[in-house]
Structures are given as structure tokens and as C-alpha cells.
Design a protein around this motif. Structure first.
Motif: not given
Length: 139
Positions: A1-8, A95-107
């Protein structure tokens, strides 16, 4: 399983599947028990048939899709051959994530919950309430 990370940077398909699995676990238990048999698939884009069916101008226009027979329309007398599926489309979501800056997990959770709502036959207002309940459980 992939570890939890903050995506940049853009997550891989495998990492996006992990995000989707976490999002599925965040669905309130009262509803989660009814979606255990709904398969969640992460793909880069919708296929060409889906693009045509949905009348998309671009494959980036669709973040997710529910394919199946919603619970209100299921029949005990008519067996179903195809499983219920929820598709999450990685590249449009990114693309939506990059446009909005919303947290990816939340999105991802938002898109998944919206598609789960279609499985239940919910309206958009019902889906907003469902997402708010999921947010309250994870905060």
C-alpha cells in the motif's frame, strides 16, 4: 500500500487508487454497507464510448462516473449481469486540482461521494448533505 503523503506532484494511478480507497473508507458506515459491492476503478480518462454517450467536448470534462442500476431502480426479479462501477478519472481530477488548489484527498472524496449518490438515486442536495457528513466524520 502506498504511504500517505501530501501531494505536490501528480500522483500515479496506484497512488490515486489509494486515495480513492481512503475516500471510500470515509463514507458514513450506514451508507458504506450498501456500496460494498460497487467497484471503484481509477482510470486516466473516460473511454471513447463514454465520451460519446456523455456528449463531452473534452475527456477533461468528466471527473467521475457511476455505471450501474441505482438502488431505487433495482429489481429482485431481474438479475443483473454487470456490476455497479464508479469510475474516477485521474487526469481530469488532477487538472481540476491544479486549477483550484483544493486538497486532493478532499477532491477525490467529493467526486466519489457524488458518484455514490447516483448509486442511491440521490439528488444533488442529498449528495451535498452526504459530503458534509463525511467531512464531519473525518475532521
Amino acid at each position: 500500500m502506498t504511504s500517505l503523503r501530501r501531494f505536490t506532484t501528480a500522483p500515479t494511478l496506484e497512488e490515486m487508487e489509494t486515495i480513492a480507497a481512503r475516500a471510500a473508507d470515509a463514507i458514513p458506515e450506514a451508507l458504506r454497507s450498501h456500496v460494498r459491492n460497487v467497484l471503484i476503478r481509477v482510470e486516466d480518462f473516460p473511454d471513447e464510448e463514454t465520451e460519446r454517450e456523455m456528449g463531452l467536448e473534452s475527456p477533461f470534462d468528466l471527473l467521475g462516473l457511476y455505471r450501474g442500476v441505482g438502488m431505487p431502480w433495482q429489481s429482485m426479479t431481474q438479475p443483473r449481469i454487470e456490476p455497479d462501477l464508479i469510475f474516477l478519472y485521474r487526469r481530469p481530477i488532477l487538472d481540476y486540482w491544479c486549477e483550484t488548489g483544493e486538497d486532493l484527498d478532499h477532491l477525490v472524496r467529493h467526486v466519489l461521494i457524488h458518484e455514490v449518490g447516483h448509486h442511491f438515486g440521490f439528488s444533488d442536495a442529498d449528495m451535498e448533505a452526504l459530503e458534509a457528513a463525511a467531512d464531519a466524520e473525518t475532521d
